[in-house]
Design a protein around this motif. Structure first.
Motif, PDB file in Angstrom:
ATOM      1  N   GLY A 104       0.810  -1.210   0.000  1.00 19.25           N
ATOM      2  CA  GLY A 104       0.000   0.000   0.000  1.00 19.25           C
ATOM      3  C   GLY A 104       0.844   1.260   0.000  1.00 19.25           C
ATOM      4  N   VAL A 105       1.900   1.267   0.827  1.00 19.84           N
ATOM      5  CA  VAL A 105       2.790   2.429   0.872  1.00 19.84           C
ATOM      6  C   VAL A 105       3.507   2.600  -0.458  1.00 19.84           C
ATOM      7  CG1 VAL A 105       4.882   3.346   1.939  1.00 19.84           C
ATOM      8  CG2 VAL A 105       3.077   2.373   3.375  1.00 19.84           C
ATOM      9  N   GLU A 106       3.958   1.496  -1.046  1.00 15.52           N
ATOM     10  CA  GLU A 106       4.626   1.580  -2.355  1.00 15.52           C
ATOM     11  C   GLU A 106       3.698   2.209  -3.393  1.00 15.52           C
ATOM     12  OE1 GLU A 106       7.375  -2.482  -1.869  1.00 15.52           O
ATOM     13  OE2 GLU A 106       5.517  -2.501  -3.036  1.00 15.52           O
ATOM     14  N   ALA A 107       2.437   1.782  -3.386  1.00 15.90           N
ATOM     15  CA  ALA A 107       1.483   2.288  -4.370  1.00 15.90           C
ATOM     16  C   ALA A 107       1.244   3.789  -4.198  1.00 15.90           C
ATOM     17  CB  ALA A 107       0.158   1.525  -4.249  1.00 15.90           C
ATOM     18  N   TYR A 108       1.095   4.240  -2.961  1.00 18.01           N
ATOM     19  CA  TYR A 108       0.845   5.670  -2.729  1.00 18.01           C
ATOM     20  C   TYR A 108       2.081   6.515  -3.006  1.00 18.01           C
ATOM     21  CZ  TYR A 108      -3.775   4.745  -0.743  1.00 18.01           C
ATOM     22  OH  TYR A 108      -5.096   4.382  -0.573  1.00 18.01           O
ATOM     23  N   GLY A 113       4.982  10.479  -6.125  1.00 22.07           N
ATOM     24  CA  GLY A 113       6.230  10.824  -6.809  1.00 22.07           C
ATOM     25  C   GLY A 113       7.114  11.728  -5.965  1.00 22.07           C
ATOM     26  N   GLY A 114       8.363  11.853  -6.399  1.00 17.91           N
ATOM     27  CA  GLY A 114       9.288  12.769  -5.739  1.00 17.91           C
ATOM     28  C   GLY A 114      10.123  12.182  -4.617  1.00 17.91           C
ATOM     29  N   PHE A 115       9.956  10.877  -4.348  1.00 13.61           N
ATOM     30  CA  PHE A 115      10.712  10.281  -3.245  1.00 13.61           C
ATOM     31  C   PHE A 115      11.682   9.196  -3.702  1.00 13.61           C
ATOM     32  CE2 PHE A 115       6.786  11.944  -1.453  1.00 13.61           C
ATOM     33  CZ  PHE A 115       7.286  12.741  -0.439  1.00 13.61           C
ATOM     34  N   GLY A 116      11.782   9.009  -5.005  1.00 14.34           N
ATOM     35  CA  GLY A 116      12.694   8.006  -5.547  1.00 14.34           C
ATOM     36  C   GLY A 116      11.929   6.860  -6.187  1.00 14.34           C
ATOM     37  N   THR A 117      12.703   5.946  -6.788  1.00 13.20           N
ATOM     38  CA  THR A 117      12.107   4.808  -7.482  1.00 13.20           C
ATOM     39  C   THR A 117      11.477   3.836  -6.497  1.00 13.20           C
ATOM     40  OG1 THR A 117      13.784   4.993  -9.227  1.00 13.20           O
ATOM     41  CG2 THR A 117      12.575   2.906  -9.069  1.00 13.20           C
ATOM     42  N   VAL A 118      10.238   3.477  -6.773  1.00 13.65           N
ATOM     43  CA  VAL A 118       9.508   2.526  -5.927  1.00 13.65           C
ATOM     44  C   VAL A 118       8.898   1.455  -6.824  1.00 13.65           C
ATOM     45  CG1 VAL A 118       7.599   2.211  -4.318  1.00 13.65           C
ATOM     46  CG2 VAL A 118       8.982   4.276  -4.193  1.00 13.65           C
ATOM     47  N   THR A 119       9.093   0.191  -6.459  1.00 11.24           N
ATOM     48  CA  THR A 119       8.477  -0.918  -7.186  1.00 11.24           C
ATOM     49  C   THR A 119       7.271  -1.410  -6.392  1.00 11.24           C
ATOM     50  OG1 THR A 119      10.618  -1.578  -8.083  1.00 11.24           O
ATOM     51  CG2 THR A 119       8.844  -3.207  -8.180  1.00 11.24           C
ATOM     52  N   CYS A 129      13.211   1.070   0.333  1.00 14.75           N
ATOM     53  CA  CYS A 129      13.595   1.509   1.676  1.00 14.75           C
ATOM     54  C   CYS A 129      14.028   2.965   1.676  1.00 14.75           C
ATOM     55  CB  CYS A 129      14.718   0.620   2.206  1.00 14.75           C
ATOM     56  SG  CYS A 129      15.349   1.112   3.825  1.00 14.75           S
ATOM     57  N   ALA A 130      14.873   3.335   0.699  1.00 14.10           N
ATOM     58  CA  ALA A 130      15.359   4.714   0.616  1.00 14.10           C
ATOM     59  C   ALA A 130      14.211   5.692   0.393  1.00 14.10           C
ATOM     60  CB  ALA A 130      16.390   4.833  -0.501  1.00 14.10           C
ATOM     61  N   ALA A 131      13.255   5.325  -0.475  1.00 14.89           N
ATOM     62  CA  ALA A 131      12.114   6.198  -0.763  1.00 14.89           C
ATOM     63  C   ALA A 131      11.220   6.360   0.465  1.00 14.89           C
ATOM     64  CB  ALA A 131      11.309   5.632  -1.932  1.00 14.89           C
ATOM     65  N   ILE A 132      10.979   5.272   1.160  1.00 18.31           N
ATOM     66  CA  ILE A 132      10.127   5.332   2.354  1.00 18.31           C
ATOM     67  C   ILE A 132      10.790   6.171   3.442  1.00 18.31           C
ATOM     68  CG2 ILE A 132       9.071   3.976   4.199  1.00 18.31           C
ATOM     69  CD1 ILE A 132       8.749   1.696   2.147  1.00 18.31           C
TER      70      ILE A 132
END
Length: 290
Positions: A104-108, A113-119, A129-132
């Protein structure tokens, strides 16, 4: 006559000597057959040259031996074997804890956007991890360890689902407050100039009222007489209600303000820099539980 006898004796003696020499030539170990014994080894070797000291060989310089240059054999270049893909627990990223709200966090975050690459796959990775962590640091979520827990999920959901078009912004600057999602943003002439961020408004019994207002007073530090606490970056818009930096942990959902719009430090500073006396304020929705 005497002379003739002397000669005859000499001849006879010579014959005896010759016969004796021939007898001595027989091998005393012979078989008595009269066969000639083999010559002594030394005689044979000298005759054959087998044990003779070899005469120095005639050399005319080192002989050149021509050897064929070996040609490289044609061997097929081995193809690199495929690297086996890790399976099972080995694919899990162990450098950052995975929470129960990972997907859910990855999807949101991917939506914001703006926090790095998320799969968006529900599996923690170094990039996730870095984006979160960046998201958690930006919105004051503690601890900012990259774990996708309930608070991180709730904040991401509220921000990603905020509809900025609901704010009836005028042609000038407008501060918008969504009580339902507990978010704040700023618009000018219909354009977002400050993206939605988190807030905490009045708790049950002190609900922040919806409506349209304007900033009536500003102070870098306002003293609250009822609650005896300093309110940084104060911007009043409805009686004793206004925007200010929070004095407690913003994401403690069990509590709320006494009607004010609490902000993180960076957001309070930004609205303070933009606001002026008379800035339009639109408050819409209703905080759940109030």
């Amino acid at each position: 006559m005497p002379r003739v006898r002397f000669v005859a004796r000499v001849v006879a003696l010579a014959a005896v000597v010759l016969v004796g020499v021939g007898a001595c030539a027989l091998d005393p170990q012979g078989d008595g057959s009269g066969a000639v014994a083999p010559a002594p080894v030394g005689v044979t070797e000298r005759a054959s040259g087998a044990s003779a000291t070899p005469a120095p060989a005639r050399t005319t310089g080192p002989a050149t031996v021509r050897t064929a240059t070996p040609r490289p054999s044609r061997t097929a270049t081995p193809k690199p074997s495929a690297t086996p893909r890790p399976t099972g627990a080995s694919v899990a990223y162990t450098g950052c804890p995975q929470g129960d709200q990972q997907r859910g966090v990855e999807a949101y975050l991917a939506r914001l956007g703006g926090f790095g690459t998320v799969t968006v796959d529900g599996k923690q990775s170094a990039a996730d991890c870095a984006a979160i962590k960046r998201f958690q640091r930006r919105y004051g979520i503690s601890p900012a360890e990259g774990r996708a827990g309930p608070t991180t999920y709730d904040v991401a959901r509220r921000l990603a689902t905020t509809d900025v078009r609901r704010c009836r912004a005028g042609s000038g600057l407008t501060f918008c407050v969504d009580l339902t999602r507990q978010t704040v943003w700023a618009m000018r002439g219909g354009t977002v100039v400050v993206k939605p961020t988190v807030t905490r408004t009045g708790m049950a019994g002190y609900a922040t009222p919806a409506g349209t207002y304007s900033v009536g007073g500003r102070n870098l530090r306002e003293w609250s007489n009822p609650y005896e606490v300093w309110l940084p970056y104060w911007q009043q818009f409805n009686g004793g209600i206004g925007f200010h930096e929070t004095t407690t942990y913003l994401h403690n959902g069990a509590i709320g303000s006494h009607g004010c719009v609490n902000l993180l430090h960076a957001d309070a500073v930004r609205l303070w820099e933009l606001g002026r006396i008379g800035t339009r304020v639109v408050v819409l929705g209703r905080r759940p539980g109030t």
